[in-house]
Scaffold this motif. Structure first.
Motif, PDB file in Angstrom:
ATOM      1  N   ASP A 286       0.900  -1.239  -0.069  1.00 48.14           N
ATOM      2  CA  ASP A 286       0.099   0.150  -0.095  1.00 48.14           C
ATOM      3  C   ASP A 286       0.914   1.171   0.180  1.00 48.14           C
ATOM      4  OD1 ASP A 286      -2.586  -1.127  -0.065  1.00 48.14           O
ATOM      5  OD2 ASP A 286      -2.371  -1.640   1.969  1.00 48.14           O
TER       6      ASP A 286
ATOM      7  N   ALA B 217       1.022   4.073  -2.765  1.00 51.56           N
ATOM      8  CA  ALA B 217       0.967   5.450  -2.360  1.00 51.56           C
ATOM      9  C   ALA B 217       2.020   6.316  -2.961  1.00 51.56           C
ATOM     10  CB  ALA B 217       0.962   5.670  -0.853  1.00 51.56           C
TER      11      ALA B 217
ATOM     12  N   THR C 171      -1.649   7.071   4.444  1.00 54.59           N
ATOM     13  CA  THR C 171      -1.430   5.403   4.249  1.00 54.59           C
ATOM     14  C   THR C 171      -0.369   5.050   5.203  1.00 54.59           C
ATOM     15  OG1 THR C 171      -2.013   5.818   1.979  1.00 54.59           O
ATOM     16  CG2 THR C 171      -0.905   3.842   2.611  1.00 54.59           C
TER      17      THR C 171
END
Length: 506
Positions: free
Chosen positions: A89, A93, A186
């Motif tokens: 993730d 990002a 994030t």
């Protein structure tokens, strides 16, 4: 020949001076910028009621940026390090940030002139029956084979008279900063999720150990009741009751093992590896991380500065404001300048001579005078998106306050419950010890002792679950405060014009 060459050079110089003068005039004209200037939202927030950690052991302020160190758990710190290096993730990002950076660079480059270099060499065998050849063949010395050589540089520049390009460039920069804030968000989420999974792993391991003790206790009780029945001192009903208690105790480990495996797999995915990769490393049980003793609080101003989701929403609001100006700029004329400085010759040996020098300057004007309301619609759409961004920003702030309130209530209440359960376990431990003493003196039966053991183990299970809930609540509080990132490691630290939105505490 030299005189003619000098005249051409002087003529080219005059053209260059006119070009420079035109650029200077354009720069003056481009000083204005239409559209509304951005004003940070004035957020009306009361002091956050529950945003103070309950039960802090000392006055030391917690390190919000590296909050996982507050738990003093080496394995947790190792997991955080691996998550930062491997989480997918975060990788996605970062890729989105690179896209936003490129888009901002492209929008900024639109303000600058474009210069192209070009060169060509053409060889032609001309038709004598075409428009040009049919005329040219009547001239003396005409030859059908012709060559042409050209080399030069072309420049073009759209003059930002109304500021539309600068508004778009500003919006691109703000959207890049929003992407940076999203990346920080994030990071906050991923670190909190990893810590939450780790705490649950330790809590489930502790509860599983208690459940195994409970099974051994119930098995001992069943064996005792069976022996008493064989001696005629117990009934079949008592045997059935003891057997049911044992079977009930045996139902708990499968559920705990299922939950434990799920959290281990969750942690592996957060670490960017295939499930069951880190299971061996975490197989040895370790104490449940204790709630940090350092204190931390939240004020509206700190919340608005630390929460990445609020920063991202604020940057997108500012970008939406810039887009209004870009849309309004289409009401005004667009002025462009273009020019070519080059050489064109039919002979290669005369290409770079004064006679072959061929400058060209062009000024263009484009004005959308009659477009049947297209600009009006574009401006209205931009204003609508700005109104949506305002509502989204305010909603994000409210959700952030909600997160903080819920997190701190959960933390304080779970700590209170853990404190009561600790007292209960202490009392049950004392009752169990007294039962042991009474049994040794013959005052009670072993069944009573085992029943005291069962109550103690049940309370211990509840305490372990609550301790894990308290540690998870602490992680949730750090998450709600936007902990886990530093502005110094982000473009947000040096972003021009970035400041926390205004807040008024009531």
């Amino acid at each position: 020949m030299r005189i003619r060459h000098n005249r051409n050079v002087l003529s080219a110089a005059r053209h260059g001076m006119r070009w420079t003068s035109s650029l200077a005039a354009a720069a003056v004209l481009s000083g204005c910028m239409v559209g509304p200037d951005y004003v940070a939202q004035n957020v009306q927030l009361k002091p956050i009621a529950k945003a103070t950690q309950a039960g802090a052991d000392n006055k030391r302020e917690a390190d919000i940026e590296q909050w996982w160190k507050e738990f003093d758990d080496p394995m947790l710190s190792e997991i955080v390090r691996d998550v930062l290096a491997q989480n997918l993730d975060l990788a996605a990002a970062l890729a989105r940030v690179e896209q936003a950076r490129a888009a901002a660079a492209f929008a900024g480059a639109q303000l600058l002139p474009t210069v192209d270099a070009n060169a060509s060499a053409t060889a032609e065998h001309q038709s004598v029956v075409g428009p040009e050849g049919s005329l040219a063949r009547n001239f003396p010395g005409y030859g059908r084979d012709q060559k042409e050589y050209a080399v030069g540089a072309a420049a073009s520049w759209e003059i930002d008279v109304a500021g539309g390009l600068r508004r778009n460039a500003g919006a691109g920069r703000l959207e890049y900063e929003a992407a940076e804030a999203d990346k920080a968000g994030t990071r906050v989420t991923v670190l909190a999720d990893a810590a939450d999974a780790y705490v649950q792993v330790r809590g489930l391991q502790a509860r599983l150990a208690v459940a195994e003790d409970q099974i051994r206790t119930e098995q001992h009780l069943l064996d005792l009741v069976k022996a008493r029945k064989a001696a005629g001192a117990a009934t079949e009903r008592e045997v059935a009751q003891a057997d049911a208690l044992l079977r009930q105790a045996r139902t708990l480990p499968p559920a705990l093992k299922t939950a434990l495996e799920a959290q281990l797999n969750r942690l592996d995915v957060l670490l960017g590896v295939q499930p069951h990769t880190y299971a061996a490393k975490l197989a040895i049980p370790s104490p449940i991380p204790a709630v940090p003793g350092s204190s931390f609080t939240a004020t509206p101003g700190e919340l608005l500065r630390r929460r990445p989701d609020i920063l991202a929403a604020e940057r997108r609001l500012a970008a939406a404001n810039e887009r209004i100006g870009a849309a309004i700029a289409d009401y005004y004329p667009k002025v462009s300048l273009s020019g070519v400085l080059g050489f064109d010759s039919l002979s290669a040996d005369k290409l770079f001579t004064a006679q072959a020098f061929q400058p060209l300057i062009t000024a263009g004007l484009r004005w959308r005078l009659f477009d049947f309301g297209k600009v009006d619609a574009e401006v209205a759409a931009a204003k609508g998106r700005n109104a949506e961004a305002i509502a989204q920003y305010r909603l994000t702030v409210l959700h952030a306050v909600e997160d903080v309130e819920n997190a701190f209530v959960g933390l304080s209440q779970s700590q209170l419950r853990a404190s009561e359960l600790e007292a209960e376990v202490t009392s049950l431990q004392r009752a169990r010890d007294l039962s042991e003493t009474a049994y040794q003196s013959g005052a009670i039966t072993l069944t009573d002792v085992l029943d005291a053991d069962r109550q103690l183990l049940s309370a211990r299970d509840d305490l372990d679950a609550t301790r894990a809930d308290a540690a998870r609540a602490a992680v949730g509080a750090y998450r709600a405060l936007g902990g886990g990132w530093s502005a110094d490691d982000s473009a947000l630290a040096t972003a021009p014009g970035l400041s926390a939105p205004q807040t008024t505490a009531r």
